[in-house]
Design an enzyme around this catalytic site. Structure first.
Site, PDB file in Angstrom:
ATOM      1  CE  LYS A  84      26.378  48.339  20.146  1.00 22.56           C
ATOM      2  NZ  LYS A  84      26.784  49.353  19.394  1.00 22.56           N
TER       3      LYS A  84
HETATM    4  C1  E4P Z   1      23.922  51.302  18.708  1.00 14.58           C
HETATM    5  O1  E4P Z   1      24.277  50.810  19.760  1.00 14.58           O
HETATM    6  C2  E4P Z   1      24.541  52.048  17.633  1.00 14.58           C
HETATM    7  O2  E4P Z   1      25.665  52.552  17.710  1.00 14.58           O
HETATM    8  C3  E4P Z   1      23.728  53.270  17.073  1.00 14.58           C
HETATM    9  O3  E4P Z   1      22.326  53.555  17.691  1.00 14.58           O
HETATM   10  C4  E4P Z   1      23.428  53.287  15.571  1.00 14.58           C
HETATM   11  O4  E4P Z   1      22.695  54.270  15.152  1.00 14.58           O
HETATM   12  P1  E4P Z   1      22.784  55.143  13.435  1.00 14.58           P
HETATM   13  O5  E4P Z   1      21.558  54.417  12.799  1.00 14.58           O
HETATM   14  O6  E4P Z   1      22.605  56.392  14.110  1.00 14.58           O
HETATM   15  O7  E4P Z   1      24.208  54.754  13.176  1.00 14.58           O
END
Ligand code: E4P
Length: 225
Positions: A84
């Site tokens: 990522k």
């Molecule tokens: C995606 O890969 C992220 O980990 C995640 O969806 C972030 O979401 P949040 O806005 O609930 O932190």
């Protein structure tokens, strides 16, 4: 649309995997920080043992060299690990360099269609638009999924998948599916909620009560003979 779990909690992953609905897992530094005292590599490896699908592990460097270095390390842990990187120019550089080594990337923290288009052009495996965080600032998160899906569909050279992230409630899951997302990554509590309906609970209760009443009546009628 495939369902991924958005967590670094092994108990949640094991439980959701047992439901037979999981195709992958996404983690991020905040989710890992919630799991006190766990080792990053060991956690990712344990997830690969629980789920046979893409497992996202996020880089923390802010420059492309660092992201590539971290990405190569993560990718060497297991073939299912997806690296990522953030939706930045340095992130784009890292995506195209990692792709040269056949390392798959997830371009995260995507908040507009331009970021998604360039991520695809750089060779991202998936792009992660954050639906809930856009909703939080009164911008329509699901509309961004529509826009990206449309852009990607118009260009036959693009094979990047759209992974709807920052899912906050069960309705989001349906809306991003209808918008054409390939994957939704969902927190465990939202997955649990999405299987709840008061009429299901009431229906089970009534079926069981009727069955017990029938059994009690049979016992009474046998006793009377
Ligand atoms: C995606 O890969 C992220 O980990 C995640 O969806 C972030 O979401 P949040 O806005 O609930 O932190």
């Amino acid at each position: 649309m495939k369902i991924f779990l958005d967590t670094a909690n092994l108990r949640e992953i094991e439980e959701a995997a047992s439901w037979g609905i999981l195709s992958g897992v996404t983690t991020n530094p905040s989710l890992l920080a919630r799991e006190q005292g766990v080792d990053f590599e060991e956690t990712i490896l344990e997830i690969t043992r629980l789920v046979d699908g893409p497992i996202s592990a996020e880089t923390i460097s802010e420059d492309a060299d660092g992201m590539v270095r971290e990405g190569k390390t993560y990718a060497a842990w297991h073939p299912n690990v997806i690296v990522k990187v953030p939706s930045t120019i340095e992130g784009l550089k890292a995506v195209s360099r990692l792709k040269q080594d056949d390392i798959r990337t997830n371009v995260t923290l995507c908040f507009n269609a331009n970021q998604a288009l360039l991520a695809a052009r750089a060779g991202a495996f998936v792009v992660s638009p954050f639906v809930g965080r856009l909703d939080d600032i009164s911008e329509p998160g699901v509309e961004l999924i529509h826009d990206i899906v449309q852009l990607y569909t118009m260009d036959p050279e693009i094979d990047t998948q759209v992974l709807a992230a920052s899912i906050r409630h069960p309705r989001h899951i349906i809306e991003v599916a209808q918008a054409g997302a390939d994957i939704a990554t969902v927190p465990f509590n939202v997955l649990q909620l999405s299987m709840k309906h008061p009429l299901t609970d009431a229906g089970i209760e009534r079926f069981l009560a009727d069955w017990r009443k029938r059994e009690a009546e049979q016992v009474t009628s046998v006793g009377a003979q």
